[in-house]
Write an enzyme that holds these catalytic residues in place. Structure first.
Site, PDB file in Angstrom:
ATOM      1  N   ASP A   1       6.684 -70.549   9.327  1.00 24.00           N
ATOM      2  CA  ASP A   1       7.130 -70.370   7.940  1.00 24.00           C
ATOM      3  C   ASP A   1       6.947 -71.634   7.095  1.00 24.00           C
ATOM      4  O   ASP A   1       7.900 -72.089   6.436  1.00 24.00           O
ATOM      5  CB  ASP A   1       8.622 -69.980   7.904  1.00 24.00           C
ATOM      6  CG  ASP A   1       8.961 -68.821   8.817  1.00 24.00           C
ATOM      7  OD1 ASP A   1       8.156 -67.889   8.927  1.00 24.00           O
ATOM      8  OD2 ASP A   1      10.054 -68.848   9.423  1.00 24.00           O
TER       9      ASP A   1
ATOM     10  N   GLU B   1       8.453 -59.641   2.897  1.00 31.71           N
ATOM     11  CA  GLU B   1       9.192 -60.918   2.962  1.00 31.71           C
ATOM     12  C   GLU B   1       8.252 -62.057   2.566  1.00 31.71           C
ATOM     13  O   GLU B   1       7.103 -61.824   2.182  1.00 31.71           O
ATOM     14  CB  GLU B   1       9.750 -61.155   4.368  1.00 31.71           C
ATOM     15  CG  GLU B   1       8.689 -61.258   5.454  1.00 31.71           C
ATOM     16  CD  GLU B   1       9.256 -61.340   6.867  1.00 31.71           C
ATOM     17  OE1 GLU B   1      10.476 -61.259   7.064  1.00 31.71           O
ATOM     18  OE2 GLU B   1       8.438 -61.488   7.806  1.00 31.71           O
TER      19      GLU B   1
HETATM   20  O1  FUB Z   1      11.136 -67.122  10.892  1.00 33.79           O
HETATM   21  C1  FUB Z   1      12.023 -66.047  10.727  1.00 33.79           C
HETATM   22  C2  FUB Z   1      11.462 -65.035   9.786  1.00 33.79           C
HETATM   23  O2  FUB Z   1      10.218 -64.560  10.255  1.00 33.79           O
HETATM   24  C3  FUB Z   1      11.149 -65.566   8.412  1.00 33.79           C
HETATM   25  O3  FUB Z   1      12.267 -65.800   7.613  1.00 33.79           O
HETATM   26  C4  FUB Z   1      10.236 -64.492   7.961  1.00 33.79           C
HETATM   27  O4  FUB Z   1       9.535 -64.768   6.785  1.00 33.79           O
HETATM   28  C5  FUB Z   1       9.350 -64.318   9.167  1.00 33.79           C
HETATM   29  O5  FUB Z   1       8.328 -65.274   9.197  1.00 33.79           O
END
Ligand code: FUB
Length: 340
Positions: free
Chosen positions: A32, A239
């Site tokens: 991320d 997301e």
């Molecule tokens: O790393 C945890 C979660 O997985 C992140 O918050 C999302 O965007 C995905 O990458």
């Protein structure tokens, strides 16, 4: 001449760039990546993946991260410094569990680290921590940001000195539990032919520690000006929001989640609406896809992650970077992370 133009258009639509890259660090797992240029250096604010021994589920319980390490480099291709623990879950007073994808901002001599974390009721909120140094250590505020919810904060510093936080993620990120900004413990998804769950945005207050206004929903539109629908898994928001500006336009990019792409939409102002344009990054090894985009010394870079170093384990990822290129019309040339 018309022939040449046609050929060029065809080439452009088929053009894909190779984004093949190696992990920036190999002694810890990182994911991320939110990249920024501070003090003339590249700083990367990633999640710190660990093996917590928790079985994989749709809730994302296996992503049980406990601290953040910040990375930096003086030049692209140069040595990468891991600055050690910058913030730890045990030092955050309101912490329950799971430090997910963070971001950072700089204003008036101070650095701000924004992070999603489940509170003691197991509800994701967004916290903020401050430091005089871009690499930390960061001191958390005693409470999460009032009115914040869900995951994946991304803070965009606009040219006029305003800062906007983009956030939200469905499934494990809990965004589907909010109607407007009202929480309900039920997971509710709109029907496949209804507009998809929207990412959110709010302007930050002058002190960077709270929202300056009520949270707004972001409209993501298709080429006809209609909202992207829940069933449009190849294009709708999942997301990992990120915003950057190129040639006067706002580019809102995000992960499509279960179709594993990073895509983008463009608009004329930081609140949107944003119109879908295309793919930036094709699926990577591992379930998640998450990125950031930054300009450094005149070139643009895409930061992303994959699970190649861990042999495909979804919760053990590694941050990578590659150059990002635009066509003359401002569209982004899609990247294939494994093309030779
Ligand atoms: O790393 C945890 C979660 O997985 C992140 O918050 C999302 O965007 C995905 O990458």
């Amino acid at each position: 001449a018309p022939k040449a133009t046609e050929a060029m258009a065809k080439n452009n639509s088929e053009q894909v760039r190779s984004g093949k890259a190696e992990p920036l660090v190999t002694d810890i797992y990182t994911a991320d990546p939110s990249a920024h240029v501070f003090d003339g250096k590249l700083y990367i604010y990633p999640s710190h993946d660990v093996e917590a021994g928790i079985p994989q589920n749709d809730n994302g319980d296996h992503f049980d991260m406990r601290d953040y390490h910040i990375l930096s480099m003086d030049e692209v291709g140069g040595e990468v410094t891991d600055h050690g623990v910058a913030l730890s879950v045990k030092d955050i007073p309101w912490a329950g569990r799971q430090l997910w994808a963070p971001d950072a901002a700089f204003k008036d001599g101070k650095y701000y680290l924004y992070f999603p974390l489940k509170d003691k009721q197991d509800i994701f909120r967004i916290g903020v921590a401050t430091s005089d140094n871009p690499a930390g250590p960061f001191t958390p505020e005693p409470q999460p940001i009032e009115g914040s919810f869900s995951i994946d904060p991304a803070v965009y510093a606009d040219d006029d000195g305003s800062y906007y936080m983009y956030f939200g993620g469905i499934w494990g990120g809990q965004l589907q539990r909010y109607e407007g900004d009202e929480y309900s413990p039920e997971d509710t998804y709109p029907a496949d032919d209804a507009p998809a769950v929207s990412p959110r945005v709010a302007k930050l207050s002058d002190d960077m520690l709270s929202f300056a206004e009520p949270v707004r929903e972001i409209e993501l539109l298709d080429e006809n000006g209609d909202p992207l629908l829940t069933g449009d898994n190849d294009r709708r928001f999942f997301e990992a929001a990120w915003v950057h500006k190129y040639d006067g336009k706002y580019y809102f990019s995000y992960s499509t989640g279960d179709t594993h792409k990073i895509v983008y939409a463009t608009g004329d102002n930081p609140y949107g609406p944003f119109t879908y344009q295309g793919v930036i990054l094709k699926p990577v090894e591992g379930w998640t896809n998450h990125h950031s985009i930054v300009q450094f010394n005149g070139k643009w870079y895409l930061f992303y992650h994959d699970s190649s170093l861990s042999g495909g384990q979804t919760h053990l990822r590694s941050v990578k970077m590659t150059e990002l290129k635009y066509r003359k019309d401002g569209s982004i040339i899609p990247i294939d992370p494994y093309m030779e």
